[in-house]
Design a protein around this motif. Sequence first.
Motif, PDB file in Angstrom:
ATOM      1  N   VAL A  64       9.842  35.080  59.498  1.00  0.00           N
ATOM      2  CA  VAL A  64       9.893  33.985  60.464  1.00  0.00           C
ATOM      3  C   VAL A  64       9.178  34.448  61.730  1.00  0.00           C
ATOM      4  O   VAL A  64       9.570  35.441  62.355  1.00  0.00           O
ATOM      5  CB  VAL A  64      11.347  33.594  60.788  1.00  0.00           C
ATOM      6  CG1 VAL A  64      11.375  32.466  61.807  1.00  0.00           C
ATOM      7  CG2 VAL A  64      12.080  33.179  59.515  1.00  0.00           C
ATOM      8  N   ILE A  65       8.119  33.740  62.105  1.00  0.00           N
ATOM      9  CA  ILE A  65       7.291  34.137  63.243  1.00  0.00           C
ATOM     10  C   ILE A  65       7.935  33.641  64.539  1.00  0.00           C
ATOM     11  O   ILE A  65       8.125  32.440  64.734  1.00  0.00           O
ATOM     12  CB  ILE A  65       5.873  33.560  63.108  1.00  0.00           C
ATOM     13  CG1 ILE A  65       5.237  34.024  61.779  1.00  0.00           C
ATOM     14  CG2 ILE A  65       4.997  34.004  64.278  1.00  0.00           C
ATOM     15  CD1 ILE A  65       3.943  33.316  61.444  1.00  0.00           C
ATOM     16  N   ILE A  66       8.258  34.575  65.420  1.00  0.00           N
ATOM     17  CA  ILE A  66       8.882  34.249  66.703  1.00  0.00           C
ATOM     18  C   ILE A  66       7.902  34.451  67.853  1.00  0.00           C
ATOM     19  O   ILE A  66       7.772  33.625  68.737  1.00  0.00           O
ATOM     20  CB  ILE A  66      10.136  35.120  66.940  1.00  0.00           C
ATOM     21  CG1 ILE A  66      11.154  34.922  65.802  1.00  0.00           C
ATOM     22  CG2 ILE A  66      10.766  34.793  68.294  1.00  0.00           C
ATOM     23  CD1 ILE A  66      11.701  33.520  65.690  1.00  0.00           C
ATOM     24  N   GLY A  67       7.190  35.579  67.841  1.00  0.00           N
ATOM     25  CA  GLY A  67       6.255  35.885  68.919  1.00  0.00           C
ATOM     26  C   GLY A  67       6.688  37.098  69.713  1.00  0.00           C
ATOM     27  O   GLY A  67       7.460  37.945  69.243  1.00  0.00           O
ATOM     28  N   ASN A  68       6.197  37.202  70.943  1.00  0.00           N
ATOM     29  CA  ASN A  68       6.446  38.382  71.788  1.00  0.00           C
ATOM     30  C   ASN A  68       7.916  38.717  71.964  1.00  0.00           C
ATOM     31  O   ASN A  68       8.297  39.879  72.078  1.00  0.00           O
ATOM     32  CB  ASN A  68       5.839  38.142  73.178  1.00  0.00           C
ATOM     33  CG  ASN A  68       4.445  38.709  73.292  1.00  0.00           C
ATOM     34  OD1 ASN A  68       3.839  39.034  72.289  1.00  0.00           O
ATOM     35  ND2 ASN A  68       3.946  38.805  74.513  1.00  0.00           N
ATOM     36  N   ASP A  69       8.750  37.696  72.005  1.00  0.00           N
ATOM     37  CA  ASP A  69      10.164  37.895  72.346  1.00  0.00           C
ATOM     38  C   ASP A  69      11.021  38.170  71.108  1.00  0.00           C
ATOM     39  O   ASP A  69      12.238  37.993  71.156  1.00  0.00           O
ATOM     40  CB  ASP A  69      10.684  36.656  73.074  1.00  0.00           C
ATOM     41  CG  ASP A  69      11.611  37.032  74.240  1.00  0.00           C
ATOM     42  OD1 ASP A  69      11.616  38.216  74.619  1.00  0.00           O
ATOM     43  OD2 ASP A  69      12.330  36.149  74.735  1.00  0.00           O
ATOM     44  N   VAL A  70      10.402  38.615  70.034  1.00  0.00           N
ATOM     45  CA  VAL A  70      11.139  38.767  68.785  1.00  0.00           C
ATOM     46  C   VAL A  70      12.259  39.798  68.892  1.00  0.00           C
ATOM     47  O   VAL A  70      13.314  39.655  68.258  1.00  0.00           O
ATOM     48  CB  VAL A  70      10.187  39.131  67.623  1.00  0.00           C
ATOM     49  CG1 VAL A  70       9.604  40.515  67.814  1.00  0.00           C
ATOM     50  CG2 VAL A  70      10.889  39.030  66.275  1.00  0.00           C
ATOM     51  N   SER A  71      12.072  40.837  69.699  1.00  0.00           N
ATOM     52  CA  SER A  71      13.118  41.863  69.805  1.00  0.00           C
ATOM     53  C   SER A  71      14.384  41.287  70.423  1.00  0.00           C
ATOM     54  O   SER A  71      15.499  41.590  69.996  1.00  0.00           O
ATOM     55  CB  SER A  71      12.620  43.064  70.615  1.00  0.00           C
ATOM     56  OG  SER A  71      12.234  42.663  71.917  1.00  0.00           O
ATOM     57  N   THR A  72      14.209  40.425  71.450  1.00  0.00           N
ATOM     58  CA  THR A  72      15.373  39.755  72.058  1.00  0.00           C
ATOM     59  C   THR A  72      16.041  38.834  71.048  1.00  0.00           C
ATOM     60  O   THR A  72      17.274  38.817  70.917  1.00  0.00           O
ATOM     61  CB  THR A  72      14.939  38.957  73.296  1.00  0.00           C
ATOM     62  OG1 THR A  72      14.324  39.846  74.234  1.00  0.00           O
ATOM     63  CG2 THR A  72      16.126  38.261  73.947  1.00  0.00           C
ATOM     64  N   PHE A  73      15.221  38.074  70.331  1.00  0.00           N
ATOM     65  CA  PHE A  73      15.744  37.158  69.314  1.00  0.00           C
ATOM     66  C   PHE A  73      16.511  37.927  68.235  1.00  0.00           C
ATOM     67  O   PHE A  73      17.606  37.545  67.823  1.00  0.00           O
ATOM     68  CB  PHE A  73      14.588  36.373  68.681  1.00  0.00           C
ATOM     69  CG  PHE A  73      15.012  35.230  67.805  1.00  0.00           C
ATOM     70  CD1 PHE A  73      15.007  33.931  68.281  1.00  0.00           C
ATOM     71  CD2 PHE A  73      15.423  35.446  66.485  1.00  0.00           C
ATOM     72  CE1 PHE A  73      15.392  32.864  67.481  1.00  0.00           C
ATOM     73  CE2 PHE A  73      15.816  34.399  65.678  1.00  0.00           C
ATOM     74  CZ  PHE A  73      15.805  33.103  66.174  1.00  0.00           C
ATOM     75  N   TYR A  74      15.921  39.041  67.802  1.00  0.00           N
ATOM     76  CA  TYR A  74      16.534  39.876  66.762  1.00  0.00           C
ATOM     77  C   TYR A  74      17.897  40.418  67.222  1.00  0.00           C
ATOM     78  O   TYR A  74      18.882  40.376  66.481  1.00  0.00           O
ATOM     79  CB  TYR A  74      15.583  41.016  66.430  1.00  0.00           C
ATOM     80  CG  TYR A  74      16.152  42.100  65.543  1.00  0.00           C
ATOM     81  CD1 TYR A  74      16.228  41.938  64.161  1.00  0.00           C
ATOM     82  CD2 TYR A  74      16.588  43.307  66.093  1.00  0.00           C
ATOM     83  CE1 TYR A  74      16.730  42.941  63.352  1.00  0.00           C
ATOM     84  CE2 TYR A  74      17.103  44.309  65.293  1.00  0.00           C
ATOM     85  CZ  TYR A  74      17.167  44.119  63.915  1.00  0.00           C
ATOM     86  OH  TYR A  74      17.678  45.112  63.122  1.00  0.00           O
ATOM     87  N   ASN A  75      17.947  40.907  68.451  1.00  0.00           N
ATOM     88  CA  ASN A  75      19.214  41.451  68.967  1.00  0.00           C
ATOM     89  C   ASN A  75      20.288  40.374  69.041  1.00  0.00           C
ATOM     90  O   ASN A  75      21.453  40.611  68.689  1.00  0.00           O
ATOM     91  CB  ASN A  75      18.995  42.078  70.346  1.00  0.00           C
ATOM     92  CG  ASN A  75      18.176  43.354  70.284  1.00  0.00           C
ATOM     93  OD1 ASN A  75      18.162  44.033  69.261  1.00  0.00           O
ATOM     94  ND2 ASN A  75      17.476  43.675  71.368  1.00  0.00           N
ATOM     95  N   GLU A  76      19.916  39.189  69.502  1.00  0.00           N
ATOM     96  CA  GLU A  76      20.884  38.100  69.566  1.00  0.00           C
ATOM     97  C   GLU A  76      21.313  37.668  68.162  1.00  0.00           C
ATOM     98  O   GLU A  76      22.478  37.327  67.934  1.00  0.00           O
ATOM     99  CB  GLU A  76      20.285  36.910  70.326  1.00  0.00           C
ATOM    100  CG  GLU A  76      20.100  37.176  71.812  1.00  0.00           C
ATOM    101  CD  GLU A  76      19.707  35.925  72.576  1.00  0.00           C
ATOM    102  OE1 GLU A  76      19.958  34.806  72.066  1.00  0.00           O
ATOM    103  OE2 GLU A  76      19.136  36.053  73.677  1.00  0.00           O
ATOM    104  N   PHE A  77      20.374  37.705  67.224  1.00  0.00           N
ATOM    105  CA  PHE A  77      20.698  37.303  65.852  1.00  0.00           C
ATOM    106  C   PHE A  77      21.692  38.276  65.221  1.00  0.00           C
ATOM    107  O   PHE A  77      22.679  37.860  64.599  1.00  0.00           O
ATOM    108  CB  PHE A  77      19.426  37.226  65.007  1.00  0.00           C
ATOM    109  CG  PHE A  77      19.654  36.717  63.607  1.00  0.00           C
ATOM    110  CD1 PHE A  77      19.609  35.362  63.318  1.00  0.00           C
ATOM    111  CD2 PHE A  77      19.942  37.597  62.554  1.00  0.00           C
ATOM    112  CE1 PHE A  77      19.836  34.895  62.039  1.00  0.00           C
ATOM    113  CE2 PHE A  77      20.167  37.136  61.280  1.00  0.00           C
ATOM    114  CZ  PHE A  77      20.113  35.776  61.021  1.00  0.00           C
TER     115      PHE A  77
END
Length: 673
Positions: A64-77
Motif C-alpha cells: 500500500v503506497i503511502i508516501g514520505n510519511d509512511v514511517s508515521t503511518f506504520y507506527n500508528e498502524f
Amino acid sequence: MGKYTEDVGRLLGLVGGRENISAVTHCMTRMRFVLVDEKRADVAAIEELPSVKGSFTQAGQFQVIIGNDVSTFYNEFTDASGIEGVSKDAAKAAAGANQNPLQRAMGVLGEIFAPLIPALVCGGLILGFRNIIGEVNFFDASGAFDLEHGTLSIADTSQFWMGVYNFLWLIGEAVFHMLPVGICWSVTKKMGTTQILGIILGLTLVSGQLLNGFAVADTAAADIPVWDFGFAQVQMIGYQGQVIAALLAAFVLVGLEKFFKKVTPEVVSMIVVPFFSLVPAVIIAHTIVGPIGWALGDAIANAVKFGLESDFRVVFAAIFGAVYAPLVMTGLHHMTNAIDTQMVNTVQYTTLWPMIALSNIAQGSSVLAMSVLQRNNERAQQVNIPAFISCYLGVTEPALFGVNLKYRFPLICGMIGSSISAMVCVGFGVKALSIGVGGLPGILSIMFEYWPLFTLCMLLAIVVPFALTFVVGSRRLSSEDRYGRAIGIAGTSESAAAVVPTAAAAPAAASVAPTAAAASFELLAPLSGTVCPISEVPDDMFANKVLGDGIAIKPAAGADTVVAPADATVSATMPGSNHAIGLTLDSGLEVLIHVGIDTVDMGGDGFVCNVKQGQHVKAGERLLTFSTDKIAAAGHSTITAVVLTETGDATDIEFLTGMEATTGTTTVVTYRA
C-alpha cells in the motif's frame, strides 16, 4: 489522536483484520503486508483512503503506497492494531511461505533473469542491426538497389559498415556465447552465496580451452577433445549459450557452498569453503549436470519449436497469445525468458518472443481505449496514460494491475487481440533473432524479411483490442468510471459537459486576483550526474508518478553524496537501510530523494545517513552518502529519484532535464509559491 488514526483503523479492517495479517513492515514509501488470504483485502476501498496513493501485489506481498510519511503511518498502524512489525527479510520469508512451490520457483527464476534482461535486450538489438547491414542483400552486383534479386548487403558494399558488422559481434558474442557466466553470477547473487565463485564457475563453462558449444553439432565424435584420466575420459565441451546447464551448475555450487559454510569452523572457512565448493562444482558441471542440462535445454527448445512449426501451430499460438497476459500477473511468464534464450542458442532464432511483444501491445491498446473512454476522468487518466505508454514500450504491469484487471473486460479484449495477432504471426512463421524491447520497438529484433508481416501483426494487436474495449466499455462503464467521482455524487447528467467548465464560467474564475505576489524558488541538484525525466526511472511507482512528479539523476562517476536541494527540515529517514530521505522545504514543498532502485534490500550496506529526523538543514548540507560500487555489485540501478510528493501552493513548476548537474550548484526545479 494520531495523524492517521481514522485511516489506520479503516485500513486494518479493509485488509481483513488482524487475523488476516501474517506480517507487516514498510519501506520508504510503502506499507508491506503479507496476508493470509489476499482475496479478503478490499483493494478498491483501500485505494479510496485519503492517505493511500495506490496499491499492488508483488512477490506475495500486498503493498500500500503511502508516501514520505509512511514511517508515521506504520507506527500508528502497529500501535492501533497491536501487531508487531517485522524486518523486511522476515516479511519476504513470510511472503514466500504464502506462495505455492511453483510460484516460489517462478519468483526465483524471475529474480535470476531480471538482472540479465538489459544485456539480452541489448544483444537482441545488436543482432537485429547486424542482420540488417550484413545479412540482407539490398543490392545487385552493380551496386543498384534490388531487394528481390540482390546479392550484396550494406556491409558488402562498404568497408566502414563491414567494420561495424564485425565489431558489433564482439558485444553479441559476449551476450549470447558467454551467457552462462551471467547466469552463474545471478544465481549466486540471488541465493546469497559468493558471487565471484559463480563468475569463475561460469567461465569454466565457456573457456577457450573447450570445444565451442555451437560447433559441437558439426564436429565428429572422434574429433571432440577429451580430458583423459586413464580410467575415464571427459569430453571437453563448452556450454556457450546454454541456459539450463548453467542454472543447474550454479545451483550445485550454491548447495555445496551453503553446506560447507555450515560444517566448517570459522577459523579455516576462508580456505576450506571456496576450494571444496568450487572444485567439485566444476567437476559435477562437466560430468553430470552439464550434459543433463544440455539435453533438457535442447529438448525444451525443440519441443517449443515443434509446437510453433507443426500443423497445430496456429492453435498453439492462439492459446499462448491469449494466456500470456494472465501469466505475467502470476509471475509464470519468467520461464519464457529461459525458453527464448535457449531457442536462440539452439536454433538461432525464436518464434516465441514475437508473440510476447504482441501481447504487450494488445494490453496497451486496451488501456488506450480506456483512456479515450475516460478522457474526462482526471484521476483515471493519471493511471491510464502512463500505463499504455509503458505497455507500448514493453512494461505491462501498470496496465495489467492498474487498469485491465481492475475492470476485467479490457484484459479479456486484450487477450483476444493478442490471440488473433499471434495466430497470424506464427501462421506466417515470423522469427526473431533474440528477445528485445517487448512492445512497438520490438520490431527491431525481428528478422528483416518478416518486418512487413510483423507490422501487420502489430496493427492487429492495436486495432482489435482498442475496438473491442471501446465498444464494450461504452456499454459497461458507469458514469462515475467515465467522468469521475463528481458525477456519481452529484447525480448530474452523464454528458461530458456536466464536468467540463462552461465558457461563461471561465472568466469568473480568472477574475480572482491573487492576494499577494508569488515568490520564486528553486531546487539545486542534490547529486552530480545526468538529469533526466522521472519517467526514465526503471520502477513503475516513480515512472508513473504515483507519488508525484519530479526528476531523476544518473550519478556521475565518483558522485557519492546527496545534499539538501534547499533549506529544509528532515521529515523522514530510513534507519536500517539509509537509502532514502524525506524533506519538508521551508517554502512548504515536500521532497523525497530515493537513491537507487530496490536498494532497500541492501539493508544499509554502502549507505550512511548524516542527519536525523526533525533536523533543519541548509541548502548544500550533506544528507547521506552511498557506494555506487556496492549498489552495482548488488545488481541494482543507481539512478536517484527526486520527487515532489506534496506541492502545496506551488505553481509554475518546471523540471529542468537533459543536462549535466553539479551537486548543490545546478538548478533542477523552479517554481513559484
